[in-house]
Design a protein around this motif. Sequence first.
Motif, PDB file in Angstrom:
ATOM      1  N   GLY A  67       0.785  -1.242   0.000  1.00 35.98           N
ATOM      2  CA  GLY A  67       0.000   0.000   0.000  1.00 35.98           C
ATOM      3  C   GLY A  67       0.809   1.280   0.000  1.00 35.98           C
ATOM      4  O   GLY A  67       0.247   2.363   0.134  1.00 35.98           O
ATOM      5  N   TYR A  68       2.128   1.180  -0.112  1.00 35.31           N
ATOM      6  CA  TYR A  68       2.950   2.393  -0.198  1.00 35.31           C
ATOM      7  C   TYR A  68       2.840   2.971  -1.614  1.00 35.31           C
ATOM      8  O   TYR A  68       2.866   2.219  -2.598  1.00 35.31           O
ATOM      9  CB  TYR A  68       4.425   2.077   0.083  1.00 35.31           C
ATOM     10  N   SER A  69       2.741   4.297  -1.712  1.00 36.61           N
ATOM     11  CA  SER A  69       2.708   4.950  -3.026  1.00 36.61           C
ATOM     12  C   SER A  69       4.114   4.910  -3.635  1.00 36.61           C
ATOM     13  O   SER A  69       5.100   4.677  -2.920  1.00 36.61           O
ATOM     14  CB  SER A  69       2.291   6.410  -2.869  1.00 36.61           C
ATOM     15  N   GLU A  70       4.187   5.192  -4.935  1.00 32.79           N
ATOM     16  CA  GLU A  70       5.495   5.259  -5.616  1.00 32.79           C
ATOM     17  C   GLU A  70       6.413   6.271  -4.919  1.00 32.79           C
ATOM     18  O   GLU A  70       7.602   6.040  -4.727  1.00 32.79           O
ATOM     19  CB  GLU A  70       5.331   5.731  -7.071  1.00 32.79           C
ATOM     20  N   LYS A  71       5.800   7.411  -4.554  1.00 29.33           N
ATOM     21  CA  LYS A  71       6.560   8.489  -3.936  1.00 29.33           C
ATOM     22  C   LYS A  71       7.126   8.047  -2.574  1.00 29.33           C
ATOM     23  O   LYS A  71       8.296   8.292  -2.260  1.00 29.33           O
ATOM     24  CB  LYS A  71       5.601   9.656  -3.715  1.00 29.33           C
ATOM     25  N   ALA A  72       6.278   7.379  -1.781  1.00 24.90           N
ATOM     26  CA  ALA A  72       6.716   6.908  -0.458  1.00 24.90           C
ATOM     27  C   ALA A  72       7.845   5.884  -0.623  1.00 24.90           C
ATOM     28  O   ALA A  72       8.814   5.881   0.148  1.00 24.90           O
ATOM     29  CB  ALA A  72       5.537   6.301   0.296  1.00 24.90           C
ATOM     30  N   ILE A  73       7.730   5.049  -1.642  1.00 25.80           N
ATOM     31  CA  ILE A  73       8.763   4.033  -1.889  1.00 25.80           C
ATOM     32  C   ILE A  73      10.081   4.715  -2.275  1.00 25.80           C
ATOM     33  O   ILE A  73      11.154   4.337  -1.798  1.00 25.80           O
ATOM     34  CB  ILE A  73       8.303   3.041  -2.983  1.00 25.80           C
ATOM     35  N   GLU A  74       9.979   5.750  -3.100  1.00 23.71           N
ATOM     36  CA  GLU A  74      11.195   6.481  -3.497  1.00 23.71           C
ATOM     37  C   GLU A  74      11.876   7.113  -2.288  1.00 23.71           C
ATOM     38  O   GLU A  74      13.089   7.044  -2.131  1.00 23.71           O
ATOM     39  CB  GLU A  74      10.840   7.598  -4.475  1.00 23.71           C
ATOM     40  N   TYR A  75      11.065   7.730  -1.433  1.00 30.51           N
ATOM     41  CA  TYR A  75      11.644   8.332  -0.219  1.00 30.51           C
ATOM     42  C   TYR A  75      12.382   7.273   0.587  1.00 30.51           C
ATOM     43  O   TYR A  75      13.484   7.497   1.065  1.00 30.51           O
ATOM     44  CB  TYR A  75      10.550   8.941   0.666  1.00 30.51           C
ATOM     45  N   TYR A  76      11.739   6.133   0.730  1.00 28.66           N
ATOM     46  CA  TYR A  76      12.319   5.067   1.545  1.00 28.66           C
ATOM     47  C   TYR A  76      13.614   4.532   0.919  1.00 28.66           C
ATOM     48  O   TYR A  76      14.646   4.424   1.593  1.00 28.66           O
ATOM     49  CB  TYR A  76      11.307   3.935   1.715  1.00 28.66           C
ATOM     50  N   LEU A  77      13.570   4.253  -0.377  1.00 27.87           N
ATOM     51  CA  LEU A  77      14.743   3.643  -1.017  1.00 27.87           C
ATOM     52  C   LEU A  77      15.898   4.623  -1.176  1.00 27.87           C
ATOM     53  O   LEU A  77      17.066   4.242  -1.111  1.00 27.87           O
ATOM     54  CB  LEU A  77      14.358   3.052  -2.377  1.00 27.87           C
ATOM     55  N   ASN A  78      15.576   5.907  -1.381  1.00 26.57           N
ATOM     56  CA  ASN A  78      16.649   6.903  -1.575  1.00 26.57           C
ATOM     57  C   ASN A  78      17.177   7.472  -0.261  1.00 26.57           C
ATOM     58  O   ASN A  78      18.111   8.274  -0.264  1.00 26.57           O
ATOM     59  CB  ASN A  78      16.171   8.035  -2.485  1.00 26.57           C
ATOM     60  N   LYS A  79      16.552   7.087   0.852  1.00 25.55           N
ATOM     61  CA  LYS A  79      17.015   7.519   2.188  1.00 25.55           C
ATOM     62  C   LYS A  79      17.200   9.051   2.240  1.00 25.55           C
ATOM     63  O   LYS A  79      18.229   9.554   2.726  1.00 25.55           O
ATOM     64  CB  LYS A  79      18.344   6.843   2.575  1.00 25.55           C
ATOM     65  N   VAL A  80      16.217   9.759   1.738  1.00 25.62           N
ATOM     66  CA  VAL A  80      16.277  11.226   1.667  1.00 25.62           C
ATOM     67  C   VAL A  80      16.426  11.825   3.080  1.00 25.62           C
ATOM     68  O   VAL A  80      15.626  11.519   3.967  1.00 25.62           O
ATOM     69  CB  VAL A  80      14.989  11.781   0.988  1.00 25.62           C
ATOM     70  N   ASN A  81      17.459  12.635   3.239  1.00 27.47           N
ATOM     71  CA  ASN A  81      17.761  13.329   4.506  1.00 27.47           C
ATOM     72  C   ASN A  81      18.088  12.406   5.678  1.00 27.47           C
ATOM     73  O   ASN A  81      18.035  12.830   6.828  1.00 27.47           O
ATOM     74  CB  ASN A  81      16.627  14.285   4.918  1.00 27.47           C
ATOM     75  N   VAL A  82      18.396  11.166   5.396  1.00 23.56           N
ATOM     76  CA  VAL A  82      18.823  10.282   6.485  1.00 23.56           C
ATOM     77  C   VAL A  82      20.271  10.631   6.821  1.00 23.56           C
ATOM     78  O   VAL A  82      21.119  10.698   5.921  1.00 23.56           O
ATOM     79  CB  VAL A  82      18.709   8.794   6.098  1.00 23.56           C
TER      80      VAL A  82
END
Length: 132
Positions: free
Chosen positions: A12-27
């Motif tokens: 149920g994750y959106s494409e955008k949420a998946i991108e945030y997760y995989l790209n580790k944005v601001n981690v």
Amino acid sequence: MSEMQDLLKESGYSEKAIEYYLNKVNVGELSESDAHAIYTGPCGDTMEIFLNVEDGVIKEAKFQAIGCAGAFSSGSALTERIIGMTLEEAEQIDEDKIIGYLGGIPNQKVHCTCLSKRTLQKAITDYKERKN
Ligand code: FES
């Protein structure tokens, strides 16, 4: 699409949420920060947020988490959006706004947005206490 992306999409994750997760944005961390907070939510997951602030505006934001994909995607979306906001604007962000930034998250993961919201609010409180 990777197996991980497929699994996240099916849950149920959106494409955008998946991108945030995989790209580790601001981690990550800020070695010197104007504000910092660690918060553990009722689920047992923990988030840490670092902010740098200039003239009441958030200039840099990073986070770390010991948590799920929901925690990481929420942390990434939130820290990305608050850069350029005033502390007052950032303080008003609620779970619905974060879900909107993510473009969709599984129902059972909605509480994960609360972890990032609460951690940010604690970091803003830390900033205000340091200034007093
Ligand atoms: Fe705890 Fe997602 S399950 S933040």
